[in-house]
Motif scaffolding. Structure first.
Motif, PDB file in Angstrom:
ATOM      1  N   GLY A  17       0.813  -1.203   0.000  1.00 50.79           N
ATOM      2  CA  GLY A  17       0.000   0.000   0.000  1.00 50.79           C
ATOM      3  C   GLY A  17       0.849   1.256   0.000  1.00 50.79           C
ATOM      4  N   GLN A  75      -5.690   1.363  -0.285  1.00 43.25           N
ATOM      5  CA  GLN A  75      -4.294   1.091   0.045  1.00 43.25           C
ATOM      6  C   GLN A  75      -4.157   0.382   1.385  1.00 43.25           C
ATOM      7  N   LEU A  78      -7.483  -3.744  -0.189  1.00 44.69           N
ATOM      8  CA  LEU A  78      -6.209  -4.159  -0.769  1.00 44.69           C
ATOM      9  C   LEU A  78      -6.043  -5.674  -0.629  1.00 44.69           C
ATOM     10  N   ARG A 115       1.552  -4.940  -7.435  1.00 47.20           N
ATOM     11  CA  ARG A 115       1.496  -3.954  -6.371  1.00 47.20           C
ATOM     12  C   ARG A 115       2.682  -4.097  -5.421  1.00 47.20           C
TER      13      ARG A 115
END
Length: 630
Positions: A132, A255, A264, A355
């Motif tokens: 995040g 996030q 997330l 990510r």
């Protein structure tokens, strides 16, 4: 009592309810996390599983050193080695400047810990990095509320926080980190413990720490009465959040992980597995870097041999090492491509890996490997050209010394050829021997031409081998070749003239012998004077058989062909020619006089009567004859 920035902010707002998709994702992730916890907890520990996965790999590598951490730390550590090496390869020469290349490769950033050192600590989820980001783009590190942080020793905390801060890229790490400390189910003493640990050691730029305060009634009352936080207590920005809503006002909900009301997607087990695979790929890349370093160091320390055989052996060994290193680069690239394809095979894993930066780290490393392969190939071609030129120089020097020895033998042989022959037959043998030597010399001249051609090729590459090394040898070969050719031609010319002279000497000797025999056979009688004179004149004319119109020309021809070695012989032949010519001239004069004398007159003489001769016993009488008996 509440400080606007430091004290807990009360809020009656309830956390926003996630949408149906987010709720479904929460359920999937939670179930996956439960399954992953069971799979990791059962059997061996995570650290043991990691070592088993590395050991079972056919291309595993342990050099006694810690495995370097990956993600963008791979790019900052291992890729830095390869990038420095490839950059140096593209800028430096193959043989002369490898020292600076090795200096660049020696600047390495080694990680203090790898996932093998912190795997068990990561499994306990004392601290996680979910991928995040804060609104400013800073990486978020979360301290989950698992009520187990007090079990974490200070040394273990340093290990795990050092490792997690090395996961993001250097660019992201330069932005600084923001921490989320979730202590909703814990006590304020735990909050103080965490903050003191963070204040005592954090290996990075720390922008802010967000604390989710304990939510128990007793803890809330305790915090309102006795908890006082001062700005001077900590060197970082501290924000106390009473509820998740306060946190959501600062950090985007997308996030945050589901346990903090976010959407997330995060699987701690999958993250650990990917880190294991990623760092195994890192170890392969590190192996390639070390072998490239070793290969370049060997080239830097290389002393070029002085013989053709040693140079060829060096070339063969270098080719074998290059092929092995090329195979290692290709194997590492194939391993990375397989890992990348496996990660991208599932959409959820792909988004999760993108990510967390794992996909970008693998892709960057693959690009570095591809660039390394290309630049290493360029370097190898330049290095190979240098080795080939070295081999050509050694071949040229070897040919030069061989030809030099051969030419020395030719010069010695020519110097020993002092005999020119005392007969036409011997002169012919010497002439044939010299012609054979000249043919051998012509074959050697072809070798000289090949050596000179190779020398001119080396001279054109002046940046590698200076002109002064090869050109003098080429000039020496030309000089000695011209010298030998000059002496052989002079020798052949001398032998040809001597052979012709010997043929004339033998013909002159035979002519003189025939002349003496002819003069001795003549009787000097008037009746045969004309015939003898004609025969003698024919003999004088026979000098044209060996291209002389008269014996007087012998002297001029012999004097032109005379050498110091044949001077005595020619003098004898000339003397014999003069003697025979003089005798022939005198005989011709005598025969001519004899042929010109007038005939003597014939006188008539009256014969006298002959007186019969009587035998001693008187004339025979018929009476004395006895009858013949039959």
């Amino acid at each position: 009592e509440n400080d606007a920035e430091l004290l807990p902010t009360e809020s009656n707002q309830s956390p926003p309810k996630p949408t149906q998709n987010i709720a479904r994702q929460h359920q999937q992730i939670n179930q996956h996390m439960v399954d992953s916890q069971i799979s990791v907890s059962s059997g061996a520990s995570t650290q043991t599983a990691f070592f088993q996965s590395l050991t079972n790999s056919p291309s595993h590598y342990f050099g006694g050193e810690h495995l370097q951490h990956t993600s963008d730390s791979i790019t900052s550590n291992i890729s830095l080695d390869i990038e420095c090496a490839t950059n140096a390869i593209s800028l430096q020469g193959p043989m002369e400047k490898t020292s600076s290349l090795l200096e660049q490769m020696s600047v390495k950033i080694t990680a203090a810990f790898s996932i093998a050192d912190v795997a068990d600590l990561l499994h306990s989820q004392h601290i996680i990095i979910s991928g995040g980001r804060s609104p400013e783009g800073c990486p978020l590190i979360t301290f989950p509320d698992n009520n187990n942080f007090h079990l974490l020793e200070e040394a273990d905390y340093k290990k795990i926080i050092h490792y997690l801060t090395s996961v993001p890229s250097l660019q992201d790490a330069d932005l600084g980190f923001q921490l989320i400390v979730d202590r909703r189910k814990d006590r304020w003493t735990s909050v103080k413990t965490v903050l003191q640990q963070i204040s005592a050691y954090f290996p990075g730029i720390l922008n802010a720490v967000y604390v989710l305060r304990p939510s128990g009634l007793f803890q809330k009352a305790l915090s309102e009465v006795s908890s006082k936080f001062s700005k001077e207590d900590y060197k970082f920005r501290l924000v106390i959040c009473s509820t998740l809503s306060d946190l959501h006002e600062i950090i985007d909900i997308n996030q945050l992980t589901p346990d903090m009301g976010g959407g997330l997607i995060y699987s701690h087990h999958e993250w650990i597995q990917q880190r294991m695979s990623l760092e195994k790929f890192s170890s392969l890349t590190h192996k390639v870097s070390e072998e490239l370093d070793s290969f370049l160091q060997a080239i830097h320390d290389l002393e070029l041999p002085n013989s053709v055989e040693s140079t060829r052996k060096l070339l063969d060994n270098q080719v074998i090492k290059y092929d092995l290193l090329k195979m290692e680069i290709l194997a590492a690239a194939k391993h990375g491509e397989t890992l990348l394809n496996n990660i991208k095979s599932t959409q959820e894993l792909k988004e999760f890996s993108e990510r967390t930066g794992n996909i970008s780290a693998i892709e960057r490393l693959l690009v570095q490997l591809e660039e390394t392969e290309r630049r290493f190939d360029d370097f190898w071609h330049a290095h190979w050209d240098s080795l080939e030129q070295c081999l050509h120089l050694r071949i040229f020097e070897q040919d030069f010394h061989k030809i030099q020895n051969i030419f020395a033998g030719h010069i010695k042989s020519i110097a020993e050829m002092t005999e020119i022959g005392e007969s036409a037959e011997r002169a012919s043998e010497l002439l044939e021997t010299t012609n054979d030597l000249y043919k051998v010399f012509q074959n050697d001249t072809q070798r000289v031409n090949q050596a000179l051609l190779l020398g001119q090729t080396l001279i054109k590459s002046q940046e590698t081998y200076p002109w002064i090394i090869v050109q003098p040898k080429c000039d020496e070969l030309n000089r000695v070749r011209e010298l030998i050719e000059l002496r052989l031609n002079k020798r052949l010319d001398t032998l040809a003239k001597n052979h012709e002279l010997m043929e004339r000497v033998e013909s002159a000797n035979q002519w003189c012998a025939n002349g003496v025999e002819l003069l001795a056979s003549q009787n000097m009688e008037k009746s045969s004077a004309s015939a003898d004179l004609a025969e003698l004149l024919d003999f004088i004319a026979s000098a044209s058989d060996f291209k002389l119109s008269s014996p007087s020309e012998f002297k001029q021809i012999f004097l032109e062909s005379t050498t110091p070695e044949t001077k005595a012989l020619v003098s004898q032949v000339l003397q014999r020619i003069d003697d025979v010519s003089l005798m022939c001239d005198k005989r011709i004069a005598s025969l001519k006089k004899l042929a010109l004398k007038p005939p003597r007159p014939v006188q008539q003489v009256t014969p006298e009567p002959a007186v019969p001769l009587q035998p001693l016993g008187g004339a025979p009488h018929f009476m004395r004859l006895r009858p013949i008996k039959v």
